[in-house]
Scaffold this motif. Structure first.
Motif, mmCIF file in Angstrom:
data_model
loop_
_atom_site.group_PDB
_atom_site.id
_atom_site.type_symbol
_atom_site.label_atom_id
_atom_site.label_comp_id
_atom_site.label_asym_id
_atom_site.label_seq_id
_atom_site.Cartn_x
_atom_site.Cartn_y
_atom_site.Cartn_z
ATOM 1 N N THR A 261 -10.637 61.936 -74.536
ATOM 2 C CA THR A 261 -11.613 62.886 -75.050
ATOM 3 C C THR A 261 -12.172 63.743 -73.929
ATOM 4 O OG1 THR A 261 -12.217 61.331 -76.808
ATOM 5 C CG2 THR A 261 -13.770 63.109 -76.334
ATOM 6 N N PHE A 262 -12.430 63.144 -72.778
ATOM 7 C CA PHE A 262 -12.933 63.886 -71.621
ATOM 8 C C PHE A 262 -11.936 64.960 -71.213
ATOM 9 C CE2 PHE A 262 -13.803 64.007 -66.885
ATOM 10 C CZ PHE A 262 -14.975 64.741 -67.003
ATOM 11 N N ASN A 263 -10.664 64.608 -71.209
ATOM 12 C CA ASN A 263 -9.633 65.593 -70.867
ATOM 13 C C ASN A 263 -9.584 66.718 -71.894
ATOM 14 O OD1 ASN A 263 -7.241 66.437 -69.259
ATOM 15 N ND2 ASN A 263 -6.158 66.028 -71.155
ATOM 16 N N GLY B 21 -5.431 67.411 -78.562
ATOM 17 C CA GLY B 21 -6.229 67.154 -79.758
ATOM 18 C C GLY B 21 -5.663 66.011 -80.580
ATOM 19 N N ALA B 22 -4.333 65.976 -80.706
ATOM 20 C CA ALA B 22 -3.697 64.885 -81.437
ATOM 21 C C ALA B 22 -3.909 63.549 -80.724
ATOM 22 C CB ALA B 22 -2.207 65.169 -81.602
ATOM 23 N N MET B 23 -3.809 63.576 -79.386
ATOM 24 C CA MET B 23 -4.035 62.352 -78.608
ATOM 25 C C MET B 23 -5.481 61.892 -78.734
ATOM 26 S SD MET B 23 -1.826 63.480 -75.247
ATOM 27 C CE MET B 23 -2.513 62.175 -74.204
ATOM 28 N N THR B 24 -6.429 62.835 -78.757
ATOM 29 C CA THR B 24 -7.849 62.486 -78.892
ATOM 30 C C THR B 24 -8.129 61.867 -80.252
ATOM 31 O OG1 THR B 24 -8.475 64.276 -77.387
ATOM 32 C CG2 THR B 24 -10.197 63.385 -78.812
ATOM 33 N N ALA B 25 -7.506 62.422 -81.294
ATOM 34 C CA ALA B 25 -7.673 61.841 -82.638
ATOM 35 C C ALA B 25 -7.157 60.408 -82.665
ATOM 36 C CB ALA B 25 -6.945 62.702 -83.664
ATOM 37 N N GLY B 26 -6.020 60.182 -82.017
ATOM 38 C CA GLY B 26 -5.491 58.824 -81.946
ATOM 39 C C GLY B 26 -6.400 57.894 -81.164
ATOM 40 N N GLU B 27 -7.005 58.421 -80.089
ATOM 41 C CA GLU B 27 -7.912 57.599 -79.286
ATOM 42 C C GLU B 27 -9.109 57.146 -80.111
ATOM 43 O OE1 GLU B 27 -9.701 57.960 -74.842
ATOM 44 O OE2 GLU B 27 -10.240 59.610 -76.186
ATOM 45 N N TRP B 28 -9.710 58.071 -80.859
ATOM 46 C CA TRP B 28 -10.879 57.707 -81.658
ATOM 47 C C TRP B 28 -10.515 56.772 -82.797
ATOM 48 C CZ3 TRP B 28 -16.049 58.493 -80.973
ATOM 49 C CH2 TRP B 28 -16.404 59.290 -79.873
ATOM 50 N N ALA B 29 -9.294 56.896 -83.309
ATOM 51 C CA ALA B 29 -8.872 55.995 -84.376
ATOM 52 C C ALA B 29 -8.724 54.565 -83.877
ATOM 53 C CB ALA B 29 -7.550 56.485 -84.976
ATOM 54 N N LEU B 30 -8.429 54.420 -82.581
ATOM 55 C CA LEU B 30 -8.198 53.100 -82.011
ATOM 56 C C LEU B 30 -9.419 52.517 -81.320
ATOM 57 C CD1 LEU B 30 -4.637 53.696 -80.468
ATOM 58 C CD2 LEU B 30 -5.204 52.462 -82.581
ATOM 59 N N LEU B 31 -10.472 53.339 -81.115
ATOM 60 C CA LEU B 31 -11.659 52.837 -80.431
ATOM 61 C C LEU B 31 -12.367 51.781 -81.276
ATOM 62 C CD1 LEU B 31 -13.310 56.066 -78.921
ATOM 63 C CD2 LEU B 31 -12.316 54.150 -77.652
ATOM 64 N N GLU C 78 -24.510 48.045 -81.527
ATOM 65 C CA GLU C 78 -25.621 48.633 -82.267
ATOM 66 C C GLU C 78 -26.472 49.508 -81.343
ATOM 67 O OE1 GLU C 78 -27.855 49.406 -85.658
ATOM 68 O OE2 GLU C 78 -26.039 48.195 -85.489
ATOM 69 N N GLY C 79 -26.696 50.741 -81.767
ATOM 70 C CA GLY C 79 -27.540 51.654 -81.001
ATOM 71 C C GLY C 79 -26.830 52.372 -79.867
ATOM 72 N N GLN C 80 -25.549 52.148 -79.696
ATOM 73 C CA GLN C 80 -24.803 52.808 -78.630
ATOM 74 C C GLN C 80 -23.728 53.719 -79.221
ATOM 75 O OE1 GLN C 80 -23.384 50.213 -75.529
ATOM 76 N NE2 GLN C 80 -25.198 48.896 -75.614
ATOM 77 N N HIS C 81 -23.230 54.631 -78.372
ATOM 78 C CA HIS C 81 -22.228 55.580 -78.809
ATOM 79 C C HIS C 81 -21.125 55.698 -77.753
ATOM 80 C CE1 HIS C 81 -24.948 56.960 -82.012
ATOM 81 N NE2 HIS C 81 -25.911 56.919 -81.095
ATOM 82 N N HIS C 82 -19.911 55.991 -78.216
ATOM 83 C CA HIS C 82 -18.803 56.182 -77.282
ATOM 84 C C HIS C 82 -18.965 57.462 -76.463
ATOM 85 C CE1 HIS C 82 -16.496 52.794 -78.625
ATOM 86 N NE2 HIS C 82 -16.420 53.231 -79.878
ATOM 87 N N LEU C 83 -19.625 58.468 -77.046
ATOM 88 C CA LEU C 83 -19.806 59.760 -76.384
ATOM 89 C C LEU C 83 -21.284 59.986 -76.130
ATOM 90 C CD1 LEU C 83 -18.292 62.282 -75.417
ATOM 91 C CD2 LEU C 83 -18.599 63.259 -77.690
ATOM 92 N N GLN C 84 -21.660 60.064 -74.856
ATOM 93 C CA GLN C 84 -23.061 60.207 -74.470
ATOM 94 C C GLN C 84 -23.293 61.627 -73.960
ATOM 95 O OE1 GLN C 84 -24.163 57.064 -71.738
ATOM 96 N NE2 GLN C 84 -23.111 55.482 -72.941
#
Length: 311
Positions: free
Chosen positions: A41-43, A210-220, A225-231
């Motif tokens: 996602t950062f990339n 974009g396709a790789m990022t979608a796959g990354e989020w699908a696998l995360l 509780e109260g935390q997020h993958h993207l800060q």
């Protein structure tokens, strides 16, 4: 490219020093962002920002009839190797591997340049090139070992090292694609305009990324509780601005111009300056003065570059 490497000029040396300097900063920023944003996602976000910055410079390349869409396969390949894969793999490596492991594996890039050139393009490996590769990699090892070879003996491989090895091979393939484009694969007016050439790669690369990022989020996994993958916040915004301007625009512009002048093999030796610059940056941030091993590593790395590029 002939068996003898083109002679380095001061302007070419300056061009080829910019990418490793920017890449060293990219590695440091990439490590700092671990935990704030997933690596792929950062990339993706990095190249979205770069796209916005490039549009005022070369937005015309997106118009119908510009030559981009009729040569989309060529730019899709370049975008896959550079925009989508190389830096995503590096950020993934920094997630699980240590800095010394990542930079040691990245130092193998000149070797892959030589091997890919020999296997796919029939470029002979000159003895000077082989000697230059050995000198440069030795210099990198001196810096990374901090003058103590026992540190190298204690290195343990982790999955991140495999990601960085794949990244080094990917960048070597990309560099040879720049140096030896198939006949008629690129419109001349795009290739000779660095901003248009980079934008064409970014547009196609973002499709892959974009396709790789979608796959990354699908696998995360689900965050606690109260935390997020993207800060979101100023640290991430400043990091994205730096990696979009420095390692993306400036480094790609300088690398493309440098490869065009001296070929990917000689240019590949300059990539070995990246861990040296990273060591100096780290020392500066920590308030430590450069040590004798920094000087020794610099002499060996530069010596490898000079030996490989002599006529």
């Amino acid at each position: 490219m002939s068996a003898h490497a083109p002679r380095l000029t001061p302007s070419t040396i300056a061009l080829l020093l910019i990418p490793p300097l920017m890449w060293a900063g990219n590695a440091i920023v990439g490590r700092l962002m671990q935990g704030s944003v997933p690596p792929i996602t950062f990339n993706f976000l990095r190249w979205v920002v770069a796209l916005v910055l490039l549009l005022p410079l070369a937005g015309a390349v997106l118009r119908p009839g510009s030559g981009l869409w009729s040569h989309w396969r060529r730019f899709a390949l370049l975008g896959l190797l550079s925009v989508a894969l190389y830096n995503a793999l590096q950020y993934m490596a920094l997630k699980t591997s240590t800095p010394i492991n990542v930079t040691l594996v990245a130092a193998s890039m000149p070797v892959w340049m030589l091997l890919l050139g020999r296997v796919f393009y029939g470029v002979p490996i000159a003895r000077r090139a082989a000697l230059g590769a050995a000198l440069s990699i030795t210099g990198v090892a001196v810096v990374l070992a901090r003058g103590d070879w026992r540190q190298l003996m204690s290195v343990q491989l982790v999955p991140g090292d495999a990601w960085m090895l794949l990244a080094a091979i990917t960048w070597a393939a990309y560099s040879w694609q720049l140096a030896r484009p198939p006949a008629g694969s690129e419109p001349t007016h795009i290739r000779t305009d660095w901003a248009a050439f980079l934008l064409a790669q970014v547009v196609m690369g973002l499709v892959w990324s974009g396709a790789m990022t979608a796959g990354e989020w699908a696998l995360l996994p689900a965050p606690p509780e109260g935390q997020h993958h993207l800060q979101w916040g100023w640290p991430l915004a400043l990091a994205l601005l730096y990696v979009a301007v420095g390692p993306s625009l400036l480094a790609y512009r300088a690398w493309g111009a440098g490869v065009a002048r001296v070929g990917p093999t000689t240019a590949g030796f300059f990539s070995n300056l990246t861990p040296l610059f990273a060591a100096v940056m780290s020392a500066t941030l920590l308030g430590e003065l450069p040590k004798l091993y920094h000087a020794a590593g610099f002499v060996l790395i530069v010596g490898g570059i000079l030996v490989s590029s002599r006529r």
